[in-house]
Design a protein around this motif. Structure first.
Motif, PDB file in Angstrom:
ATOM      1  N   GLY A   1      -5.174   2.596  -1.712  1.00 48.96           N
ATOM      2  CA  GLY A   1      -5.995   1.944  -2.718  1.00 48.96           C
ATOM      3  C   GLY A   1      -5.388   0.630  -3.179  1.00 48.96           C
ATOM      4  N   ILE A   2      -6.235  -0.285  -3.611  1.00 52.93           N
ATOM      5  CA  ILE A   2      -5.798  -1.560  -4.172  1.00 52.93           C
ATOM      6  C   ILE A   2      -6.110  -1.526  -5.657  1.00 52.93           C
ATOM      7  N   GLU A   3      -5.093  -1.770  -6.482  1.00 53.19           N
ATOM      8  CA  GLU A   3      -5.262  -1.691  -7.929  1.00 53.19           C
ATOM      9  C   GLU A   3      -4.787  -2.960  -8.615  1.00 53.19           C
ATOM     10  N   ASN A   4      -5.420  -3.256  -9.750  1.00 55.02           N
ATOM     11  CA  ASN A   4      -5.011  -4.351 -10.613  1.00 55.02           C
ATOM     12  C   ASN A   4      -4.224  -3.742 -11.768  1.00 55.02           C
ATOM     13  N   THR A   5      -2.987  -4.207 -11.930  1.00 55.04           N
ATOM     14  CA  THR A   5      -2.155  -3.761 -13.035  1.00 55.04           C
ATOM     15  C   THR A   5      -1.715  -4.987 -13.821  1.00 55.04           C
ATOM     16  N   ASN A   6      -2.318  -5.181 -14.972  1.00 56.15           N
ATOM     17  CA  ASN A   6      -2.005  -6.330 -15.844  1.00 56.15           C
ATOM     18  C   ASN A   6      -2.137  -7.657 -15.106  1.00 56.15           C
ATOM     19  N   GLY A   7      -3.166  -7.782 -14.264  1.00 60.26           N
ATOM     20  CA  GLY A   7      -3.421  -9.035 -13.569  1.00 60.26           C
ATOM     21  C   GLY A   7      -2.687  -9.197 -12.251  1.00 60.26           C
ATOM     22  N   TRP A   8      -1.919  -8.190 -11.849  1.00 66.03           N
ATOM     23  CA  TRP A   8      -1.162  -8.227 -10.599  1.00 66.03           C
ATOM     24  C   TRP A   8      -1.625  -7.096  -9.689  1.00 66.03           C
ATOM     25  N   LEU A   9      -1.540  -7.314  -8.379  1.00 68.22           N
ATOM     26  CA  LEU A   9      -2.017  -6.323  -7.423  1.00 68.22           C
ATOM     27  C   LEU A   9      -0.911  -5.381  -6.975  1.00 68.22           C
ATOM     28  N   ARG A  10      -1.307  -4.124  -6.768  1.00 68.89           N
ATOM     29  CA  ARG A  10      -0.411  -3.139  -6.174  1.00 68.89           C
ATOM     30  C   ARG A  10      -1.230  -2.268  -5.247  1.00 68.89           C
ATOM     31  N   LEU A  11      -0.563  -1.647  -4.281  1.00 66.25           N
ATOM     32  CA  LEU A  11      -1.201  -0.706  -3.369  1.00 66.25           C
ATOM     33  C   LEU A  11      -0.814   0.706  -3.785  1.00 66.25           C
ATOM     34  N   ARG A  12      -1.781   1.596  -3.832  1.00 63.53           N
ATOM     35  CA  ARG A  12      -1.539   3.004  -4.154  1.00 63.53           C
ATOM     36  C   ARG A  12      -1.525   3.782  -2.843  1.00 63.53           C
ATOM     37  N   LEU A  13      -0.385   4.361  -2.522  1.00 60.95           N
ATOM     38  CA  LEU A  13      -0.245   5.108  -1.277  1.00 60.95           C
ATOM     39  C   LEU A  13      -0.745   6.539  -1.455  1.00 60.95           C
ATOM     40  N   PRO A  14      -1.225   7.140  -0.371  1.00 60.49           N
ATOM     41  CA  PRO A  14      -1.644   8.547  -0.472  1.00 60.49           C
ATOM     42  C   PRO A  14      -0.434   9.450  -0.742  1.00 60.49           C
ATOM     43  N   ARG A  15      -0.654  10.494  -1.497  1.00 58.15           N
ATOM     44  CA  ARG A  15       0.433  11.422  -1.829  1.00 58.15           C
ATOM     45  C   ARG A  15       1.016  12.086  -0.586  1.00 58.15           C
ATOM     46  N   SER A  16       0.236  12.147   0.467  1.00 53.26           N
ATOM     47  CA  SER A  16       0.698  12.821   1.688  1.00 53.26           C
ATOM     48  C   SER A  16       1.874  12.107   2.346  1.00 53.26           C
ATOM     49  N   VAL A  17       2.112  10.823   2.021  1.00 53.56           N
ATOM     50  CA  VAL A  17       3.222  10.100   2.639  1.00 53.56           C
ATOM     51  C   VAL A  17       4.499  10.164   1.817  1.00 53.56           C
TER      52      VAL A  17
ATOM     53  N   LYS B   1      -2.869  -5.600   4.209  1.00 56.71           N
ATOM     54  CA  LYS B   1      -1.703  -4.712   4.103  1.00 56.71           C
ATOM     55  C   LYS B   1      -2.138  -3.248   4.010  1.00 56.71           C
ATOM     56  N   ALA B   2      -3.194  -2.982   3.232  1.00 57.37           N
ATOM     57  CA  ALA B   2      -3.679  -1.609   3.085  1.00 57.37           C
ATOM     58  C   ALA B   2      -4.144  -1.066   4.434  1.00 57.37           C
ATOM     59  N   LEU B   3      -4.865  -1.874   5.192  1.00 56.62           N
ATOM     60  CA  LEU B   3      -5.335  -1.444   6.503  1.00 56.62           C
ATOM     61  C   LEU B   3      -4.160  -1.193   7.450  1.00 56.62           C
ATOM     62  N   GLU B   4      -3.159  -2.080   7.413  1.00 53.47           N
ATOM     63  CA  GLU B   4      -1.970  -1.912   8.253  1.00 53.47           C
ATOM     64  C   GLU B   4      -1.263  -0.594   7.938  1.00 53.47           C
ATOM     65  N   ILE B   5      -1.123  -0.285   6.643  1.00 57.05           N
ATOM     66  CA  ILE B   5      -0.459   0.956   6.228  1.00 57.05           C
ATOM     67  C   ILE B   5      -1.273   2.171   6.669  1.00 57.05           C
ATOM     68  N   GLU B   6      -2.602   2.118   6.480  1.00 59.28           N
ATOM     69  CA  GLU B   6      -3.453   3.244   6.879  1.00 59.28           C
ATOM     70  C   GLU B   6      -3.341   3.503   8.376  1.00 59.28           C
ATOM     71  N   LEU B   7      -3.318   2.443   9.176  1.00 60.13           N
ATOM     72  CA  LEU B   7      -3.174   2.611  10.626  1.00 60.13           C
ATOM     73  C   LEU B   7      -1.816   3.211  10.971  1.00 60.13           C
ATOM     74  N   ASP B   8      -0.761   2.751  10.305  1.00 59.14           N
ATOM     75  CA  ASP B   8       0.572   3.304  10.554  1.00 59.14           C
ATOM     76  C   ASP B   8       0.649   4.775  10.148  1.00 59.14           C
ATOM     77  N   ILE B   9      -0.027   5.152   9.066  1.00 58.92           N
ATOM     78  CA  ILE B   9      -0.045   6.558   8.649  1.00 58.92           C
ATOM     79  C   ILE B   9      -0.715   7.402   9.732  1.00 58.92           C
ATOM     80  N   ARG B  10      -1.856   6.940  10.240  1.00 59.52           N
ATOM     81  CA  ARG B  10      -2.568   7.695  11.277  1.00 59.52           C
ATOM     82  C   ARG B  10      -1.750   7.812  12.557  1.00 59.52           C
ATOM     83  N   ARG B  11      -1.011   6.752  12.891  1.00 59.74           N
ATOM     84  CA  ARG B  11      -0.174   6.766  14.105  1.00 59.74           C
ATOM     85  C   ARG B  11       1.120   7.541  13.912  1.00 59.74           C
ATOM     86  N   GLY B  12       1.484   7.791  12.657  1.00 61.43           N
ATOM     87  CA  GLY B  12       2.750   8.457  12.370  1.00 61.43           C
ATOM     88  C   GLY B  12       3.933   7.504  12.453  1.00 61.43           C
TER      89      GLY B  12
END
Length: 84
Positions: free
Chosen positions: A10-26, A52-63
């Motif tokens: 997930g992509i989140e806004n925290t006080n005007g700055w961006l962060r990525l929320r990773l799945p708990r499974s990782v 970046k989110a797409l890159e991480i999701e692909l890496d998670i699927r590939r292991g």
């Protein structure tokens, strides 16, 4: 807000700055993990965050998920501010 499917970054806004929320499974202990991108929330930064989110999701699927620092955007630091 629509719920995302399992394993989605997930992509989140925290006080005007961006962060990525990773799945708990990782996370080894099942806790929520975030990657703080140090990017302001604007259209250009959101495009970078989506890539970046797409890159991480692909890496998670590939292991092939890497250390968090690998996914930080490669941006040049601002020059130091001189006072006086």
């Amino acid at each position: 807000m629509k719920r995302q499917r399992k394993g989605t970054v997930g992509i989140e806004n925290t006080n005007g700055w961006l962060r990525l929320r990773l799945p708990r499974s990782v996370s080894p202990n099942g806790k929520q993990r975030y990657i703080y991108l140090n990017l302001p929330d604007n259209n250009e930064s959101r495009d970078i965050a989506r890539e970046k989110a797409l890159e991480i999701e692909l890496d998670i699927r590939r292991g092939t998920l890497k250390q968090i620092e690998y996914y930080l955007p490669q941006v040049f630091p601002l020059p130091p501010v001189h006072q006086g």
